[in-house]
Write an enzyme that holds these catalytic residues in place. Structure first.
Site, PDB file in Angstrom:
ATOM      1  CG  HIS A  98      -1.974   1.058   1.151  1.00 21.42           C
ATOM      2  ND1 HIS A  98      -1.716   2.367   1.497  1.00 21.42           N
ATOM      3  CD2 HIS A  98      -3.265   1.018   0.738  1.00 21.42           C
ATOM      4  CE1 HIS A  98      -2.811   3.078   1.291  1.00 21.42           C
ATOM      5  NE2 HIS A  98      -3.766   2.285   0.832  1.00 21.42           N
ATOM      6  CD  GLU A 148      -5.422   2.049  -2.857  1.00 23.55           C
ATOM      7  OE1 GLU A 148      -6.604   2.126  -2.514  1.00 23.55           O
ATOM      8  OE2 GLU A 148      -4.485   1.948  -2.044  1.00 23.55           O
TER       9      GLU A 148
HETATM   10  P1  13P Z   1      -9.597   6.641   0.616  1.00 27.47           P
HETATM   11  O1  13P Z   1     -10.763   5.837   0.054  1.00 27.47           O
HETATM   12  O2  13P Z   1      -9.833   7.122   1.993  1.00 27.47           O
HETATM   13  O3  13P Z   1      -9.136   7.676  -0.335  1.00 27.47           O
HETATM   14  O4  13P Z   1      -8.383   5.575   0.751  1.00 27.47           O
HETATM   15  C1  13P Z   1      -8.026   4.810  -0.339  1.00 27.47           C
HETATM   16  C2  13P Z   1      -7.053   3.773   0.101  1.00 27.47           C
HETATM   17  O5  13P Z   1      -5.919   4.072   0.428  1.00 27.47           O
HETATM   18  C3  13P Z   1      -7.509   2.382   0.158  1.00 27.47           C
HETATM   19  O6  13P Z   1      -6.441   1.509   0.306  1.00 27.47           O
END
Ligand code: 13P
Length: 250
Positions: free
Chosen positions: A96, A168
């Protein structure tokens, strides 16, 4: 090739055991019988002994936000795959952006964790994504390709089947700035093409690529309508049963 979507909640460092239990109690009835998508929760390690039994026998899977690649050893503060599996955890997030940013995780570490997770039969969700500076410098594709290549080093097409990727974009995480469906789809296509180059067209066409970054009940439908978006990894909006169930039922 139809891919079953995965809608995943990354709770990050939120909730006490009592709050986690209250979530599950409220959430399960909201998604009873929902089989169109897979749904998974990723709570902090101390919540796993509460959340896993509470979800047992339901349609909700539970995984860890991180694992160590070593089987066991003197690694203070870490969680082993064996510990996760003994509790009944089936999934794990790897790499992550918050782990990369705050805990110095490199593509090499991500790769070691991916090998260890696959060997243990876990479903790994490998997280990748560019920071704002990289996007503004036109480097998004290069960054994604490097992250995929680094994560997948030494992974064979046969072993890759359970892997899920989560795209992400770091600038969209926790900021309320979602990538537009078009921006996300473009990145997902780049990622799938890179997977095809590394592992072949078949693996690439069956691999699920999730989008994460400010996913909310009101933007999930447009994101999920994109051909190469196969689910969502949700942070903030996954903390409340009502909003996470609304997302799962996009
Ligand atoms: P948010 O949905 O709070 O932007 O976070 C995304 C995330 O990092 C999920 O792993």
């Amino acid at each position: 090739m139809s891919r079953k979507a995965l809608i995943a909640a990354n709770w990050k460092m939120y909730k006490t055991p009592a709050e986690a239990l209250a979530f599950v109690d409220a959430f399960l009835p909201l998604v009873t019988g929902h089989t169109r998508d897979e749904i998974a929760l990723f709570p902090s390690p101390v919540l796993l002994p509460t959340v896993i039994p509470a979800c047992k026998g339901s349609n909700i899977a539970v995984g860890a936000q991180n694992i160590h690649f070593a089987e066991e050893g003197a690694y203070t503060g870490e969680t082993s795959i064996g510990q996760l599996k003994a509790l009944g955890g089936t999934h794990v997030l790897i790499g992550h952006s918050e782990r990369r940013q705050y805990f110095c995780e490199t593509d090499e570490i991500v790769n070691k964790k991916l090998h260890a997770a696959l060997k243990a039969g876990l479903i790994p969700v490998v997280c990748i994504g560019e920071v704002l500076q990289e996007r503004e410098a036109g480097k998004t594709s290069d960054v994604l390709k490097t992250q995929v290549t680094g994560a997948f080093a030494g992974i064979t097409p046969e072993a890759a089947e359970p892997i899920v990727i989560a795209y992400e974009p770091v600038w969209a995480i926790g900021t309320g700035k979602t990538a537009t469906p078009e921006i996300a789809e473009d990145a997902h296509r780049t990622i799938r093409a890179e997977v095809a180059k590394l592992l072949g067209a078949n693996v690439a066409s069956s691999m699920r690529i999730l989008y994460g970054g400010s996913v909310k009940p009101d933007n999930v439908t447009a994101l999920m309508a994109q051909e190469d978006i196969d689910g969502a990894l949700v942070g903030g909006a996954s903390l409340k049963p009502e909003s996470f169930s609304a997302i799962a039922k996009y």
